[in-house]
Design an enzyme around this catalytic site. Sequence first.
Site, short mmCIF file in Angstrom:
data_model
loop_
_atom_site.label_atom_id
_atom_site.label_comp_id
_atom_site.label_asym_id
_atom_site.label_seq_id
_atom_site.Cartn_x
_atom_site.Cartn_y
_atom_site.Cartn_z
N GLN A 198 -7.42 55.34 48.22
CA GLN A 198 -7.41 54.20 49.13
C GLN A 198 -6.72 54.52 50.45
OE1 GLN A 198 -7.03 50.08 47.54
NE2 GLN A 198 -6.37 51.11 45.68
N ARG A 203 -12.81 45.40 45.82
CA ARG A 203 -12.29 44.06 46.11
C ARG A 203 -12.94 43.02 45.21
NH1 ARG A 203 -8.14 45.45 47.11
NH2 ARG A 203 -8.97 47.49 46.63
N LYS A 210 -0.30 47.31 40.69
CA LYS A 210 0.63 48.11 41.47
C LYS A 210 1.88 47.33 41.88
CE LYS A 210 0.08 48.15 45.65
NZ LYS A 210 -0.30 48.19 47.06
N THR A 211 1.65 46.17 42.49
CA THR A 211 2.78 45.38 42.98
C THR A 211 3.65 44.92 41.82
OG1 THR A 211 1.33 44.62 44.74
CG2 THR A 211 3.41 43.49 44.51
N ASP A 238 6.03 51.60 48.79
CA ASP A 238 4.73 51.01 48.48
C ASP A 238 3.66 51.70 49.34
OD1 ASP A 238 2.86 49.31 47.45
OD2 ASP A 238 3.32 47.66 48.82
N GLU A 239 2.43 51.73 48.89
CA GLU A 239 1.32 52.32 49.67
C GLU A 239 1.70 53.68 50.24
OE1 GLU A 239 -1.55 50.82 49.71
OE2 GLU A 239 -1.35 48.65 49.96
#
Length: 763
Positions: free
Chosen positions: A248, A613, A33-34, A217-218
Amino acid sequence: MQGILDNLNPEQLKAVTLARQCALILAGAGSGKTRVLTTRIAYLIQTGAVSPAGILAVTFTNKAAREMLTRLSAMLPINTRGMWIGTFHGLCNRLLRIHFRDADLPQLFQILDSGDQQSLVKRLAKAQGIDEEKFPPRQLQAFINNCKEAGLRANAVEASDEFTRRMVTFYAEYDAQCNREGVVDFAELLLRTFELLSKNLDILQHYQARFRYILVDEFQDTNKLQYKWIKLLAGTNGCVFAVGDDDQSIYRFRGAEVGNMNELVRDFAITDVVKLEQNYRSQGNILDAANAIIAHNKARLGKNLWTAEGKGEPLRVYAAPNDEDEARFIVEEVRSLNREGIALSDMALLYRSNAQSRVLEHTLFRASVPYRVYGGLRFFERQEVKHALAYLRLAANPDDDTAFTRVVNFPPRGIGTRSVEQLQDASDQGLGSLMHGARTGIVGGRSGAALKQFVETIDALRKSSETLTLPELVEEVLERSRLKDHYGAEKDGQDRLENLNELINAAAAFAEDFEHGLEPAGEAQEDVANAGTPEQQILAAFLAHASLEAGEREAAAGQDALQLMTVHSAKGLEFSAVFISGLEEGLFPHENSMLEDGGVEEERRLMYVAITRARKRLYLSYAGSRMLHGQPRYGIVSRFVEEVPAQLCKWLVLPEKQFENRGQTTFFRGGEKRGLSPNWSAGGGRAPQADPGRYRSAERATFERQRPDEQPFSIGQNVRHAKFGDGVVIDFEGRGLDARVQVRFASEGTKWLALQFAKLTAV
DNA sequence: TGTACTTAAGTTTTT
DNA sequence: CTTAAGTACA
């Protein structure tokens, strides 16, 4: 050009190279994503689609913003200074500093953090004689924030009942008080900016023309107001690139609206949503488990993660008789994995709520496994630092009543609650701020004289603030306020003194960055026409920085350590091995969530975040009984464990062996929505006893073998202390919690340390 | 005014 | 069990 697009998969490439159009990127956990976000920015700049100044990128945390800047400057040889990359709050602060007049704010307005806000609410509620039983300050604070985050001023809130009406009135009075004091809370930063842009067409058009590309973002974590803010800035010609993952979304409790994703698609007529589903983090079994669990949620946007990697190890599931045994099991596994070569720092121990960390910490400590707990007090939130900052705030803005009450009698100077109440009464009658009252001598006698002294101190500091550099000013504050003397005389004040000295360093570092334009506010300075002295500008920026960026969590010694944290704070991180502990009904999913509509689905997303994670190893564990509030509570395995397909799991102890009489004990399982029955039976209830035969004796044997670990330190052993450094154990007394060791440190001399408190690790 | 004791309550968190 | 906040007393 080719360089930055290398090694992107087809979906990532598509997202990065989209033509000028609004887009929603559905980015699964571990899908890069980043990388997509930063590469998109680099791509836009490199292809000349936009200049760096035309980019607006919004994140939720300072850490994420920094990460983006770092990666970007690695990709592009450009000056990132002109780019607006930051948190919602940071960017709003920047806008309000520039347009403080149009926003109707004093130039040096202060920012209240949650703690400051709470004290203000308390003070105000008290002054108005509000019944704290009926209106707990916490609830008032939450009400105000919820309203603001929904974009509503007090006059726009609909109140159908008396109770709500009273809170709305309070909200209005709270806002009025903030305006008098010249302070804004976090939600106000956003709301005020939104109003600034709504009411001033010329300003709005200026920024709409400037920010040709807006990246978020997010996105699933945005609240109503943040979404309105984005929409307003984007206007009709803006280009929004939102990255998020509805699976998420775990911050609904603080106002996040997953529904914003659908809104975005509708409002901006997005025709195809780009899905990033290839996962580069976890092995197959882990991913399968995550997919299987999240599939139980309804109303998803729909997305399935896959990996090119193999299946990997099965998930390990452990059913412990009690929480101590669960901890013991985890510690053993951690050590075993560590021996196999996985660094401790590459393993995480996750739990649903902070209170659970205690048993785990205790066991880790006894076993001499170095660990680091996330979520402690942060630098700018420490009592002594906040005191020093309050003096600085008064120097910048004497009307800041929150700062005034914090330090008017700290260090103690004989100004009691009675005197402050007199000032408060006067202030309530419209006679100005507390500082003003203190200045005009409302209070007589000894206290009055002490107040006069206090006022003089602040005045002197104010004068100094016009000429001294920031670090010099901080030093002056520490001297004149007598904070240094006070903590110096306190027997446990050494750490506090160190933190105060650290504040001088922080101020020096900040001033340095500011001069070099590294601090965003440094640039904003250029836009401000009438700016006061430069020193005062830096001071205001530093105070904003202290509120907006509370500072890194307490840094542990740089050694390899197991990472302990809540599932929430694990979001965005990854580890080779992950332990998810406390998987019991009522704990995870949390009992409170079962009463809320959709609460269990949010908990399930939390579980999804926890699972994803892990790279290679994933452990799930739960305990039949657990000490909670000093009493044992008995629980049953979480539904989330049962939702993992059996073939992905390897049970390390068969559950039926542990809970032989499970059928005889009545347990309730709450429904997804109603959940009327408690999922925990209270202390007096019957415990699911461990099998008294085989299982129990086997466990006993394990405990016996563990015995030596209970006293991890022997005479002659080398140890390390977080503050005192390395040393050697020279004496020992007591057992268990009373145990003390005498340690000779290399630099700090010889000290007796209570094992219960001192964080000692074996070297 | 400051200290010592009692009492109540106890998700998740960033800004 | 722990921590924070509030009350009684010196």
